[in-house]
Scaffold this motif. Structure first.
Motif, PDB file in Angstrom:
ATOM      1  N   ILE A  15       0.170  12.389   9.261  1.00  0.00           N
ATOM      2  CA  ILE A  15       0.157  12.434   7.788  1.00  0.00           C
ATOM      3  C   ILE A  15       1.312  13.261   7.270  1.00  0.00           C
ATOM      4  O   ILE A  15       1.956  12.909   6.283  1.00  0.00           O
ATOM      5  N   GLY A  16       1.606  14.364   7.926  1.00  0.00           N
ATOM      6  CA  GLY A  16       2.734  15.191   7.523  1.00  0.00           C
ATOM      7  C   GLY A  16       2.399  16.117   6.370  1.00  0.00           C
ATOM      8  O   GLY A  16       1.284  16.114   5.825  1.00  0.00           O
ATOM      9  N   PRO A  17       3.399  16.927   5.952  1.00  0.00           N
ATOM     10  CA  PRO A  17       3.155  17.923   4.904  1.00  0.00           C
ATOM     11  C   PRO A  17       3.136  17.311   3.507  1.00  0.00           C
ATOM     12  O   PRO A  17       3.738  16.276   3.256  1.00  0.00           O
ATOM     13  N   TRP A  18       2.419  17.956   2.611  1.00  0.00           N
ATOM     14  CA  TRP A  18       2.404  17.654   1.179  1.00  0.00           C
ATOM     15  C   TRP A  18       1.963  16.229   0.871  1.00  0.00           C
ATOM     16  O   TRP A  18       2.381  15.633  -0.125  1.00  0.00           O
ATOM     17  N   ALA A  19       1.098  15.683   1.691  1.00  0.00           N
ATOM     18  CA  ALA A  19       0.635  14.318   1.447  1.00  0.00           C
ATOM     19  C   ALA A  19      -0.323  14.249   0.260  1.00  0.00           C
ATOM     20  O   ALA A  19      -0.405  13.214  -0.413  1.00  0.00           O
ATOM     21  N   VAL A  20      -1.051  15.326  -0.002  1.00  0.00           N
ATOM     22  CA  VAL A  20      -2.024  15.370  -1.088  1.00  0.00           C
ATOM     23  C   VAL A  20      -1.443  16.186  -2.235  1.00  0.00           C
ATOM     24  O   VAL A  20      -0.920  17.292  -2.024  1.00  0.00           O
ATOM     25  N   SER A  21      -1.519  15.665  -3.434  1.00  0.00           N
ATOM     26  CA  SER A  21      -0.900  16.327  -4.580  1.00  0.00           C
ATOM     27  C   SER A  21      -1.651  17.587  -4.991  1.00  0.00           C
ATOM     28  O   SER A  21      -2.844  17.750  -4.704  1.00  0.00           O
ATOM     29  N   GLY A  22      -0.941  18.459  -5.695  1.00  0.00           N
ATOM     30  CA  GLY A  22      -1.560  19.681  -6.203  1.00  0.00           C
ATOM     31  C   GLY A  22      -2.734  19.416  -7.118  1.00  0.00           C
ATOM     32  O   GLY A  22      -3.805  20.038  -6.969  1.00  0.00           O
ATOM     33  N   PRO A  23      -2.620  18.495  -8.095  1.00  0.00           N
ATOM     34  CA  PRO A  23      -3.778  18.193  -8.936  1.00  0.00           C
ATOM     35  C   PRO A  23      -4.967  17.645  -8.151  1.00  0.00           C
ATOM     36  O   PRO A  23      -6.116  18.002  -8.431  1.00  0.00           O
ATOM     37  N   ALA A  24      -4.712  16.808  -7.157  1.00  0.00           N
ATOM     38  CA  ALA A  24      -5.808  16.277  -6.350  1.00  0.00           C
ATOM     39  C   ALA A  24      -6.491  17.390  -5.575  1.00  0.00           C
ATOM     40  O   ALA A  24      -7.727  17.404  -5.441  1.00  0.00           O
ATOM     41  N   ILE A  25      -5.720  18.325  -5.051  1.00  0.00           N
ATOM     42  CA  ILE A  25      -6.306  19.450  -4.322  1.00  0.00           C
ATOM     43  C   ILE A  25      -7.200  20.272  -5.245  1.00  0.00           C
ATOM     44  O   ILE A  25      -8.334  20.629  -4.895  1.00  0.00           O
ATOM     45  N   ALA A  26      -6.705  20.572  -6.450  1.00  0.00           N
ATOM     46  CA  ALA A  26      -7.468  21.416  -7.365  1.00  0.00           C
ATOM     47  C   ALA A  26      -8.765  20.726  -7.803  1.00  0.00           C
ATOM     48  O   ALA A  26      -9.838  21.341  -7.822  1.00  0.00           O
ATOM     49  N   ILE A  27      -8.685  19.442  -8.147  1.00  0.00           N
ATOM     50  CA  ILE A  27      -9.874  18.716  -8.575  1.00  0.00           C
ATOM     51  C   ILE A  27     -10.843  18.549  -7.405  1.00  0.00           C
ATOM     52  O   ILE A  27     -12.057  18.733  -7.548  1.00  0.00           O
ATOM     53  N   GLY A  28     -10.308  18.201  -6.236  1.00  0.00           N
ATOM     54  CA  GLY A  28     -11.156  18.010  -5.071  1.00  0.00           C
ATOM     55  C   GLY A  28     -11.904  19.265  -4.666  1.00  0.00           C
ATOM     56  O   GLY A  28     -13.096  19.207  -4.338  1.00  0.00           O
ATOM     57  N   ARG A  29     -11.226  20.408  -4.688  1.00  0.00           N
ATOM     58  CA  ARG A  29     -11.890  21.664  -4.322  1.00  0.00           C
ATOM     59  C   ARG A  29     -13.082  21.934  -5.231  1.00  0.00           C
ATOM     60  O   ARG A  29     -14.163  22.322  -4.776  1.00  0.00           O
ATOM     61  N   CYS A  30     -12.887  21.724  -6.521  1.00  0.00           N
ATOM     62  CA  CYS A  30     -13.948  21.994  -7.482  1.00  0.00           C
ATOM     63  C   CYS A  30     -15.120  21.028  -7.290  1.00  0.00           C
ATOM     64  O   CYS A  30     -16.277  21.444  -7.206  1.00  0.00           O
ATOM     65  N   ALA A  31     -14.817  19.757  -7.206  1.00  0.00           N
ATOM     66  CA  ALA A  31     -15.878  18.747  -7.135  1.00  0.00           C
ATOM     67  C   ALA A  31     -16.654  18.834  -5.830  1.00  0.00           C
ATOM     68  O   ALA A  31     -17.890  18.763  -5.820  1.00  0.00           O
ATOM     69  N   LEU A  32     -15.961  18.958  -4.732  1.00  0.00           N
ATOM     70  CA  LEU A  32     -16.627  18.958  -3.432  1.00  0.00           C
ATOM     71  C   LEU A  32     -17.536  20.168  -3.247  1.00  0.00           C
ATOM     72  O   LEU A  32     -18.504  20.112  -2.479  1.00  0.00           O
ATOM     73  N   ALA A  33     -17.233  21.263  -3.933  1.00  0.00           N
ATOM     74  CA  ALA A  33     -18.067  22.459  -3.829  1.00  0.00           C
ATOM     75  C   ALA A  33     -19.304  22.392  -4.710  1.00  0.00           C
ATOM     76  O   ALA A  33     -20.186  23.248  -4.611  1.00  0.00           O
ATOM     77  N   ASP A  34     -19.390  21.360  -5.569  1.00  0.00           N
ATOM     78  CA  ASP A  34     -20.475  21.279  -6.550  1.00  0.00           C
ATOM     79  C   ASP A  34     -21.620  20.429  -5.985  1.00  0.00           C
ATOM     80  O   ASP A  34     -21.781  19.253  -6.324  1.00  0.00           O
ATOM     81  N   ALA A  35     -22.434  21.034  -5.147  1.00  0.00           N
ATOM     82  CA  ALA A  35     -23.541  20.318  -4.514  1.00  0.00           C
ATOM     83  C   ALA A  35     -24.600  19.904  -5.526  1.00  0.00           C
ATOM     84  O   ALA A  35     -25.258  18.871  -5.361  1.00  0.00           O
ATOM     85  N   VAL A  36     -24.782  20.685  -6.579  1.00  0.00           N
ATOM     86  CA  VAL A  36     -25.786  20.359  -7.594  1.00  0.00           C
ATOM     87  C   VAL A  36     -25.404  19.057  -8.292  1.00  0.00           C
ATOM     88  O   VAL A  36     -26.243  18.165  -8.478  1.00  0.00           O
ATOM     89  N   TRP A  37     -24.146  18.935  -8.685  1.00  0.00           N
ATOM     90  CA  TRP A  37     -23.703  17.698  -9.343  1.00  0.00           C
ATOM     91  C   TRP A  37     -23.912  16.499  -8.428  1.00  0.00           C
ATOM     92  O   TRP A  37     -24.362  15.441  -8.873  1.00  0.00           O
ATOM     93  N   ARG A  38     -23.608  16.669  -7.155  1.00  0.00           N
ATOM     94  CA  ARG A  38     -23.728  15.554  -6.208  1.00  0.00           C
ATOM     95  C   ARG A  38     -25.193  15.118  -6.061  1.00  0.00           C
ATOM     96  O   ARG A  38     -25.487  13.917  -6.045  1.00  0.00           O
ATOM     97  N   ARG A  39     -26.117  16.077  -5.980  1.00  0.00           N
ATOM     98  CA  ARG A  39     -27.542  15.724  -5.879  1.00  0.00           C
ATOM     99  C   ARG A  39     -28.018  15.014  -7.144  1.00  0.00           C
ATOM    100  O   ARG A  39     -28.744  14.017  -7.074  1.00  0.00           O
ATOM    101  N   GLU A  40     -27.617  15.519  -8.296  1.00  0.00           N
ATOM    102  CA  GLU A  40     -28.026  14.895  -9.548  1.00  0.00           C
ATOM    103  C   GLU A  40     -27.415  13.506  -9.694  1.00  0.00           C
ATOM    104  O   GLU A  40     -28.072  12.576 -10.184  1.00  0.00           O
ATOM    105  N   ALA A  41     -26.172  13.342  -9.268  1.00  0.00           N
ATOM    106  CA  ALA A  41     -25.536  12.026  -9.341  1.00  0.00           C
ATOM    107  C   ALA A  41     -26.264  11.023  -8.462  1.00  0.00           C
ATOM    108  O   ALA A  41     -26.468   9.867  -8.860  1.00  0.00           O
ATOM    109  N   ALA A  42     -26.675  11.437  -7.265  1.00  0.00           N
ATOM    110  CA  ALA A  42     -27.399  10.531  -6.376  1.00  0.00           C
ATOM    111  C   ALA A  42     -28.706  10.082  -7.023  1.00  0.00           C
ATOM    112  O   ALA A  42     -29.064   8.893  -6.977  1.00  0.00           O
TER     113      ALA A  42
END
Length: 332
Positions: free
Chosen positions: A224-251
């Motif tokens: 994959i190499g360096p810098w394959a994932v953008s800065g905005p994607a990293i920031a949004i992904g970190r926030c969303a993936l850590a939100d287990a409550v949202w994920r349970r409610e969405a399911a």
């Protein structure tokens, strides 16, 4: 499941350009039910300017992969991030010399196409096999929602690994399902794919993950190499993936929406043949006619050239869309 057109290209859901060409007089706005993407997106956070103006730091990427590991029950050093699962589907076949690949199908057509483009001999098979160098399975499957037990997948992976083979398991729709994942203990020779955009309704972020043990995950990370994932994607992904409550409610909420959709499709004469909480697949009389009638009403659903009596419906995003769908199905 994507399908191949006569020219050999693969048709995907979500192409509203195609919808407009097919039904130029349809009323707007379009209701796009042709994808299996969560119609209620995660409320993405405000982003600092630095997410756009500087290269992502290794620590940022490590934090994203740690958040993904927590969400998927994996070890952080078993996770690698990529700019979308499709990028991984294209890359993985190039990590080994051409051989025999079995794709359990019918399923998402990009898997077979990517292995074939890389020079492998690809065969579609109806169920798990070890008569190949690589076996690919989507779990839950798209478009029928079929689930293969984790113990069966692990047993096949072990037999393949004993002779240098791989088992690729695409868990793109597993986040909101009661499915036992292989992410917690990926078997030798096993590689798991996880989608971010489908679960969180943020397909445009272009973010996905692979989970595997060494040495496979190391090979993938280097490829994959360096810098394959953008800065905005990293920031949004970190926030969303850590939100287990949202994920349970969405399911839970999407599960109720899927049950509501089942009721509409059943009343319209459809026979539910499978799906997940993000989409439903039906066999229905005069499917091509219903596809056209819905299209003329500004509602785009998924059709399959290989199964002309079958349609796939995603979930409407709001009450107005539910009302339009219900009216169109009653009219049909």
């Amino acid at each position: 499941m994507a399908s191949e057109t006569e020219e050999g290209s693969i048709r995907h859901g979500g192409d509203l350009g195609e919808a407009c060409r097919l039904f130029p007089q349809a009323p707007g706005p379009w209701i796009d039910l042709s994808t299996g993407i969560n119609p209620i997106p995660y409320p993405w956070p405000a982003l600092e300017a630095s997410a756009f103006t500087r290269l992502p730091a290794p620590a940022d990427l490590a934090a994203l992969e740690a958040a993904a590991a927590g969400a998927y029950g994996a070890k952080p050093d078993h996770v690698v991030a990529a700019p979308g699962t499709q990028a991984l589907i294209d890359l993985i076949p190039r990590l080994r010399p051409p051989g025999r690949v079995a794709v359990v199908g019918p399923t998402y057509a990009e898997h077979a196409a990517s292995w074939a483009r890389a020079g492998h001999a690809v065969a579609a098979v109806p169920d798990l096999t070890t008569a190949a160098d690589v076996v690919v399975v989507v779990n839950p499957n798209n478009p029928d929602g079929r689930v293969v037990p984790a113990r069966d997948l692990a047993a096949v992976a072990a037999r393949l690994a004993a002779r240098g083979g791989w088992l690729v398991v695409d868990e793109a729709f597993a986040d909101l399902e009661p499915v036992e994942s292989l992410c917690g203990a990926p078997p030798p020779g096993g590689l798991v794919l996880r989608s971010f955009g489908k679960t969180y309704g943020l397909a445009g972020v272009r973010l996905g993950f692979a989970v595997a043990g060494e040495p496979l995950i190391g090979r993938l990370r280097r490829a994959i190499g360096p810098w394959a994932v953008s800065g905005p994607a990293i920031a949004i992904g970190r926030c969303a993936l850590a939100d287990a409550v949202w994920r349970r409610e969405a399911a839970a909420r999407r599960g109720r929406d899927a049950a509501r959709l089942d009721g509409l499709l059943d009343a319209a004469g459809g026979r539910i043949v499978g799906g997940t909480v993000l989409f439903r697949t039906v066999d229905i009389r005069d499917a091509s006619g219903l596809f056209a009638r819905l299209g003329r009403a500004g509602i785009f659903v998924r059709r399959f050239e290989a199964a002309p009596g079958r349609l796939r419906f995603g979930l409407p995003p709001d009450e107005a869309a539910w009302t339009r769908l219900a009216a169109a199905l009653r009219g049909a």
